[in-house]
Design a protein around this motif. Structure first.
Motif, PDB file in Angstrom:
ATOM      1  N   LEU A 165       0.744  -1.275   0.202  1.00 25.76           N
ATOM      2  CA  LEU A 165       0.043  -0.010  -0.085  1.00 25.76           C
ATOM      3  C   LEU A 165       0.759   1.302   0.115  1.00 25.76           C
ATOM      4  CD1 LEU A 165      -2.974   1.052   0.297  1.00 25.76           C
ATOM      5  CD2 LEU A 165      -2.522   1.206   2.941  1.00 25.76           C
ATOM      6  N   GLY A 166       0.589   2.084  -0.762  1.00 25.37           N
ATOM      7  CA  GLY A 166       1.429   3.291  -1.035  1.00 25.37           C
ATOM      8  C   GLY A 166       0.439   4.545  -1.029  1.00 25.37           C
ATOM      9  N   THR A 167       0.609   5.705  -0.035  1.00 29.85           N
ATOM     10  CA  THR A 167      -0.018   6.553   0.415  1.00 29.85           C
ATOM     11  C   THR A 167       0.902   8.078   0.459  1.00 29.85           C
ATOM     12  OG1 THR A 167      -0.155   6.616   2.728  1.00 29.85           O
ATOM     13  CG2 THR A 167      -2.023   5.461   1.433  1.00 29.85           C
ATOM     14  N   ALA A 168       2.071   7.697   0.016  1.00 26.51           N
ATOM     15  CA  ALA A 168       3.194   8.834  -0.002  1.00 26.51           C
ATOM     16  C   ALA A 168       3.346   9.388   1.252  1.00 26.51           C
ATOM     17  CB  ALA A 168       2.570  10.022  -0.758  1.00 26.51           C
ATOM     18  N   ASP A 169       3.472   8.065   2.234  1.00 22.72           N
ATOM     19  CA  ASP A 169       3.744   8.427   3.843  1.00 22.72           C
ATOM     20  C   ASP A 169       2.564   9.157   4.170  1.00 22.72           C
ATOM     21  OD1 ASP A 169       5.912   6.906   3.971  1.00 22.72           O
ATOM     22  OD2 ASP A 169       7.294   8.699   3.296  1.00 22.72           O
ATOM     23  N   GLY A 170       1.218   8.638   3.895  1.00 24.89           N
ATOM     24  CA  GLY A 170       0.020   9.527   4.478  1.00 24.89           C
ATOM     25  C   GLY A 170      -0.312  10.974   3.994  1.00 24.89           C
ATOM     26  N   ALA A 171       0.163  11.372   2.855  1.00 23.12           N
ATOM     27  CA  ALA A 171       0.104  12.559   2.350  1.00 23.12           C
ATOM     28  C   ALA A 171      -0.807  12.580   1.264  1.00 23.12           C
ATOM     29  CB  ALA A 171       1.342  13.404   1.785  1.00 23.12           C
ATOM     30  N   SER A 172      -1.115  11.527   0.497  1.00 26.08           N
ATOM     31  CA  SER A 172      -2.016  11.403  -0.742  1.00 26.08           C
ATOM     32  C   SER A 172      -3.275  11.025  -0.317  1.00 26.08           C
ATOM     33  CB  SER A 172      -1.446  10.396  -1.631  1.00 26.08           C
ATOM     34  OG  SER A 172      -1.656   9.226  -1.383  1.00 26.08           O
TER      35      SER A 172
END
Length: 260
Positions: free
Chosen positions: A169-176
């Protein structure tokens, strides 16, 4: 827009599934310059549109390219800035395969003028369509989820050490995306026992996730990088119907969890 570069299925849910590495076509003039190993486009996200076929059936919009990432990588910025500084990766018009070998016959690599021409011919139409569909869905629903579907071989020493988890899972370290959306996805992953997973590990989300993710502005963006062993045969790149049938219900659960 140039629809010959992509196909767009317009759905009714506040959900856009983007599959930027599903394409396999390489124009003859480019294919003639590729190395023998690259002509089989081995770094394709094999069968990823087939794996996500249920998304259109459930009401999502689905955006799929025609051309291979060897023509241009739609998940890189047009400025070609590295997404993972200090780590081996591939660029906007890749010169190296995922195994580290050459994409082109020596001396046949694209120059800057050709790269710019490919941006205009292949990259920009896809991104215009993506942006336009996000705008349409956000205007219709107030918020929209952009789900970036990807897959990759589970072991690629050129790109990462060891064995990649099944689901990344990738969320730009929670930013996106919002913390609430990420928490819902992680909760759904934590309650299943068939696949190992990680959040924001080796793959944190590419250009599309990072560029379009704007939770405060109504766009939640999430990338899921799947190890290909979870739904296909990595040795010969063939579809495995039994593996895919086991994975697809979880993917649908994740999409619904992300939408809230």
């Amino acid at each position: 827009m140039n629809p010959s570069v992509f196909t767009l299925h317009r759905g009714t849910l506040p959900l856009l599934v983007s599959l930027p590495h599903d394409g396999t076509h390489v124009p003859d003039a480019i294919a003639a310059r590729l190395s023998d190993a690259a002509r089989t486009v081995p770094d394709t996200d094999w069968h990823i549109a087939r794996l996500y076929a249920f998304a259109g059936e459930m009401g999502a919009s689905v955006l799929v390219p025609v051309y291979s990432r060897y023509v241009i990588d739609l998940n890189r910025g047009e400025d070609d800035v590295s997404l993972y500084p200090g780590q081996n990766t591939t660029g906007l018009c890749p010169l190296r395969r995922f195994d580290g070998g050459a994409v082109y016959v020596p001396g046949q690599e694209p120059d800057e003028d050709e790269v710019r021409a490919r941006v205009e011919r292949y990259w920009r139409p896809y991104h215009d369509a993506l942006r336009g569909e996000l705008q349409r869905l956000r205007e219709a629903h107030g918020r929209v989820l952009l789900w970036e579907g990807h897959s990759i071989r589970g072991e690629l020493p050129f790109l990462f050490e060891g064995r990649l988890p099944d689901l990344n899972l990738g969320t730009a370290d929670g930013a996106s995306c919002s913390p609430q959306a990420q928490a819902r996805i992680e909760a759904a992953l934590a309650t299943q026992q068939d696949y190992d997973w990680v959040a924001n590990g080796r793959f944190k989300g590419g250009h599309i996730t990072r560029h379009h993710g704007d939770p405060a502005g109504g766009i939640e963006a999430v990338q899921l990088e799947i190890s290909q062993r979870a739904y296909m045969n990595e040795d010969d790149s063939s579809w495995d119907a039994d593996k895919a049938a086991r994975l697809q219900p979880l993917l649908q659960t994740l999409l619904r969890a992300a939408m809230g």
